[in-house]
Design an enzyme around this catalytic site. Structure first.
Site, PDB file in Angstrom:
ATOM      1  N   ASN A   7      38.904  48.122 -28.012  1.00  0.00           N
ATOM      2  CA  ASN A   7      38.732  48.197 -26.442  1.00  0.00           C
ATOM      3  C   ASN A   7      40.037  48.739 -26.004  1.00  0.00           C
ATOM      4  OD1 ASN A   7      38.250  48.029 -23.800  1.00  0.00           O
ATOM      5  ND2 ASN A   7      37.351  46.028 -23.700  1.00  0.00           N
ATOM      6  N   ARG A  89      34.438  50.859 -27.474  1.00  0.00           N
ATOM      7  CA  ARG A  89      34.292  50.417 -26.193  1.00  0.00           C
ATOM      8  C   ARG A  89      34.496  51.624 -25.388  1.00  0.00           C
ATOM      9  NH1 ARG A  89      35.173  47.136 -20.955  1.00  0.00           N
ATOM     10  NH2 ARG A  89      33.255  47.513 -20.127  1.00  0.00           N
ATOM     11  N   HIS A 179      27.896  47.581 -17.852  1.00  0.00           N
ATOM     12  CA  HIS A 179      27.564  46.472 -18.481  1.00  0.00           C
ATOM     13  C   HIS A 179      26.685  46.397 -19.243  1.00  0.00           C
ATOM     14  CE1 HIS A 179      29.428  44.040 -14.923  1.00  0.00           C
ATOM     15  NE2 HIS A 179      30.276  44.123 -15.831  1.00  0.00           N
ATOM     16  N   ARG A 240      34.524  43.377  -5.213  1.00  0.00           N
ATOM     17  CA  ARG A 240      33.915  44.590  -4.759  1.00  0.00           C
ATOM     18  C   ARG A 240      32.776  44.063  -3.897  1.00  0.00           C
ATOM     19  NH1 ARG A 240      32.715  46.435 -10.877  1.00  0.00           N
ATOM     20  NH2 ARG A 240      34.604  45.244 -11.658  1.00  0.00           N
ATOM     21  N   GLU A 383      30.149  41.397 -26.465  1.00  0.00           N
ATOM     22  CA  GLU A 383      30.103  42.914 -26.211  1.00  0.00           C
ATOM     23  C   GLU A 383      30.677  43.403 -27.588  1.00  0.00           C
ATOM     24  OE1 GLU A 383      30.770  44.616 -22.061  1.00  0.00           O
ATOM     25  OE2 GLU A 383      31.239  42.485 -21.740  1.00  0.00           O
TER      26      GLU A 383
END
Ligand code: AMP
Length: 397
Positions: A7, A89, A179, A240, A383
């Site tokens: 990642n 990723r 996601h 956000r 993940e």
């Protein structure tokens, strides 16, 4: 078979080496401050190594990782050739990369061309892939696994925005969702936990963390998701704003004389729970603030619960029912009170939390009552494992 999961960020690179025989993590770590002074952390064989190690670029960082994976003391493999593939990723595949893909030079250039879809995230992934190609040679497959891929097949009715259609055709403006690796992983784990075939289930997966999204998964496929063209959409998050009246942005820009970049920054970094509370984006701080009587912390928490409830409700309607609701990520996995508050709103669907089961942490479990009509699950997301699984699937084809 061993898969290395990478990642890459602009100045960092996280890695895990996973043995796919039993899906165990053999080693994991972080190269940080790449291009600056370089910090290296490596966990293997039950021990942790922390080093100051200059890494002028990502290729040098990969070399440091590989040399430690094969090191006499810190290593877990004898030779780099034991790594069957690398899974990267990657945030945005747009409409070009709609599933995990084995990369070659040409495809990496195409991915590079998608930078404007995820300017902060795609370029470092490209850098990481090129670095691995350079250091590991062409024989080790470099596989990109996309956050957008799980959502790609959602119906057009959910994906297309009601703006002139030419903007979709010209610029690819549509809902992509993010996601996806996490939503795909927890929905599969949910089916396993319930002992059912995922094809027979309608699942709503709630990835609630600093960034949050909710996905409707019908028969194992995404049919709608809360994030959109960018990860700013959906419901309020740590910083956000999620969905607001789009005219609000133009109104504030006019009043305050802001540029589009400045407004974008406000909606991404200064809004959400932080903007409402004025205290923090971290839900633990909001809990503490609310406990002490801070009304705006309470308001931010209540708004979050309300907005999550609305998405779950709308997705239950979109699928014509819901068999299971899954909570994952920092808030979803750890905040039992939030889960209880959300699920209380679904008593009308026959959903009920078992307060004792809801106290469990750190493992996949069902936290609803025996007779709850909708199963409620908490499933830690993973993940890296999901990326390793998809990488293995692609190279096994
Ligand atoms: P993530 O982005 O998945 O790391 O999630 C970050 C969010 O999870 C933050 O708002 C944290 O407050 C929340 N979180 C993480 N750990 C806990 C915990 N033990 N209890 C409550 N909230 C937590």
């Amino acid at each position: 078979m061993k898969i290395l999961v990478i990642n890459a960020g602009s100045s960092s690179l996280k890695y895990q080496l996973i043995d796919m025989e039993n899906e165990s993590v053999l080693a994991k770590g972080l190269c940080d401050r790449i291009g600056l002074d370089g910090k290296f952390v490596h966990n293997a064989n039950g021990e942790k190594l922390e080093l100051d190690h200059p890494m002028p670029n990502h290729a040098e960082a990969i070399k440091v990782v590989l040399s430690h994976l094969t090191d006499a003391k810190w290593g877990v493999i004898k030779d780099v050739s034991e790594i069957a593939a690398v899974g990267h990723r990657t945030v945005h595949g747009a409409e070009t990369f709609v599933e995990a893909t084995v990369m070659d030079d040409e495809k990496v250039n195409v991915l590079d061309g998608l930078a404007e879809f995820a300017p902060l995230h795609n370029p470092p992934a490209v850098t990481g892939i090129r670095a691995c190609m350079e250091v590991m040679g062409k024989d080790v497959p470099q596989v990109t696994v996309y956050d957008t891929a799980f959502h790609y097949g959602m119906p057009k009715t959910a994906a297309i925005y009601p703006i002139p259609y030419e903007y979709y055709e010209k610029y690819g403006i549509r809902r992509y969702g993010f996601h996806g690796t996490s939503h795909g992983f927890v929905s599969e784990e949910c089916a396993k936990l319930l002992g059912k075939d995922i094809k027979d289930l309608k699942i709503i997966t709630c990835h609630l963390g600093n960034g949050s999204s909710i996905t409707a998964v019908d028969g194992g496929k995404c049919v709608d998701t809360s994030m959109g063209f960018t990860p700013l959409a959906g419901f309020m998050m740590g910083t956000r704003c999620g969905d607001i009246d789009p005219a609000v942005a133009m109104f504030i820009m006019n009043k305050e004389g802001l540029t589009p970049d400045e407004m974008n920054n406000i909606m991404n970094k200064k809004s959400g729970a932080l903007g409402v509370s004025g205290v923090s984006s971290d839900f633990r701080d909001l809990d503490a603030g609310a406990e002490e009587g801070n009304e705006r912390c309470r308001l931010a928490l209540d708004m979050f619960t309300y907005q999550v409830t609305k998405f779950i409700g709308s997705y239950a309607a979109a699928m014509g029912g819901v068999d299971a609701i899954v909570f994952t990520a920092g808030i979803g996995e750890n905040n039992a009170a939030m889960r209880e508050d959300i699920i209380k709103n679904f008593a009308f669907l026959g959903a009920a939390i078992d307060p004792e089961k809801n106290k469990k942490r750190g493992e996949a479990c069902i936290v609803s009552t025996e007779d709850s009509k909708v199963k409620v699950c908490v499933i830690p997301t993973n993940e890296e494992l999901a990326i390793a699984r998809q990488t293995l699937a692609v190279i096994s084809k």
